[in-house]
Scaffold this motif. Sequence first.
Motif, short mmCIF file in Angstrom:
data_model
loop_
_atom_site.label_atom_id
_atom_site.label_comp_id
_atom_site.label_asym_id
_atom_site.label_seq_id
_atom_site.Cartn_x
_atom_site.Cartn_y
_atom_site.Cartn_z
N UNK A 15 0.81 -1.06 -0.04
CA UNK A 15 -0.10 0.06 0.08
C UNK A 15 0.86 1.10 -0.13
N UNK A 16 0.67 2.16 -0.81
CA UNK A 16 1.37 3.34 -0.82
C UNK A 16 0.57 4.42 0.12
N UNK A 17 1.73 4.90 1.07
CA UNK A 17 1.21 5.86 2.10
C UNK A 17 2.00 7.36 1.72
N UNK A 18 1.10 8.40 1.92
CA UNK A 18 1.60 9.63 1.83
C UNK A 18 1.26 10.35 3.07
N UNK A 19 1.99 11.28 3.30
CA UNK A 19 1.62 12.17 4.41
C UNK A 19 1.55 13.69 4.19
N UNK A 20 1.03 14.45 4.94
CA UNK A 20 1.05 15.83 5.26
C UNK A 20 0.72 16.38 6.54
N UNK A 51 3.40 17.70 1.84
CA UNK A 51 3.38 19.02 2.21
C UNK A 51 2.99 19.43 3.71
N UNK A 52 3.57 20.70 4.10
CA UNK A 52 2.93 20.97 5.48
C UNK A 52 2.41 22.35 5.17
N UNK A 53 0.99 22.59 5.74
CA UNK A 53 0.50 23.79 5.70
C UNK A 53 0.53 24.67 6.82
N UNK A 54 1.06 25.98 6.76
CA UNK A 54 1.38 26.91 7.71
C UNK A 54 0.53 28.16 7.63
N UNK A 55 0.12 28.58 8.80
CA UNK A 55 -0.90 29.92 8.68
C UNK A 55 -0.17 31.12 9.01
N UNK A 56 -0.55 32.23 8.50
CA UNK A 56 -0.23 33.60 8.89
C UNK A 56 -1.65 34.42 8.91
N UNK A 57 -1.63 35.38 9.75
CA UNK A 57 -2.66 36.40 10.01
C UNK A 57 -2.54 37.53 9.45
N UNK A 93 11.89 29.71 9.49
CA UNK A 93 11.69 28.42 9.10
C UNK A 93 11.38 27.85 7.79
N UNK A 94 10.15 28.61 7.27
CA UNK A 94 9.85 28.20 5.99
C UNK A 94 10.78 28.32 5.04
N UNK A 95 11.51 29.25 5.06
CA UNK A 95 12.69 29.76 3.97
C UNK A 95 13.68 28.46 4.02
N UNK A 96 13.53 27.74 5.14
CA UNK A 96 14.67 26.73 5.17
C UNK A 96 14.08 25.41 4.78
N UNK A 97 12.87 25.17 5.34
CA UNK A 97 12.12 23.87 4.88
C UNK A 97 11.55 23.70 3.71
N UNK A 98 11.28 24.66 2.88
CA UNK A 98 10.77 24.69 1.68
C UNK A 98 11.75 23.86 0.57
N UNK A 156 16.06 20.51 10.26
CA UNK A 156 16.27 19.06 10.52
C UNK A 156 15.01 18.19 10.67
N UNK A 157 13.83 18.74 10.91
CA UNK A 157 12.41 17.91 10.98
C UNK A 157 12.23 17.97 9.59
N UNK A 158 12.35 18.67 8.59
CA UNK A 158 12.09 18.53 7.16
C UNK A 158 12.90 17.57 6.52
N UNK A 159 14.20 17.47 6.81
CA UNK A 159 14.98 16.42 6.54
C UNK A 159 14.53 15.02 6.84
N UNK A 160 14.26 15.00 8.12
CA UNK A 160 13.78 13.64 8.65
C UNK A 160 12.45 13.09 7.96
N UNK A 161 11.51 14.11 7.52
CA UNK A 161 10.23 13.72 6.91
C UNK A 161 10.42 13.10 5.60
N UNK A 162 11.67 13.72 4.92
CA UNK A 162 11.87 13.40 3.28
C UNK A 162 12.12 11.91 3.29
N UNK A 163 12.43 11.26 4.48
CA UNK A 163 12.54 9.91 4.28
C UNK A 163 11.40 9.12 4.00
#
Length: 252
Positions: A164-169, A192-198, A223-228, A180-187
Amino acid sequence: MAQSLYNIQFKDSNGQTIIYNCLNERFLSIGKYTLETLLNDATEEDLHKLLELNYFMEDEKKQEIIERYKRIKEQKKKFSLVVSVCETCNLACIYCYQASDGQDSLQAAMSPETEEQLLKFITKIIQDYDQLHICWFGGEPLINLNLIKRLTDQIEAAAKLHNCQVTYEMISNGYIFTKELAEYFTKYDFNRVQITFDGDQDVHDQYRITKGRKGTFEKILQNISQICEYINVTIRINVQKNNIQSVKKLLH
């Protein structure tokens, strides 16, 4: 030919009629008209376009959509699941109902019993479907990162066993989503990650604050500039009367 059931009709601040169609996900401005009265003055070309965009619908088209819905409902190809790993958050946004990260952290996190039942449910889904999509949600889901890692390891093992193919967001406030977390999730197949501004920094920092009453805009943007560089980032913007002008500055 009848008006589509998927139309939402309303007036804007200038009294102009706006139609939103849930099928084509478009807005249509028709001025002083309503869809009912528009038919009297519409040209044949106009009517053809309105039919093409699903603002009006013939019986055959309506039945086709109903049948498509039934097929999607009954299909066993893909299953999507939102998993709330905790209700706790590391921020203190002034409008939020969710728990703060303090004495109630343990109570607001997913219990071991729920984790066990969830894993049983996901394992069953993996056996029955070709694809599984999981959205990690909270609170701030990264507060319960150990649970996400634990579940992911077990999900991946079961998925490999049943092909079964599993994808995450993830839906996150972005404040502790590091490179570092972004690098971990690339395994994994992390979409994608959804992030909110007001709004821009001045307005955002009035609403999305730390428990020490400090603004969060600058750190989240950093953080966004690094994880993207590692995973896709979707920006969500909360819009209200008090911040509408600042949204333009934020986009710039």
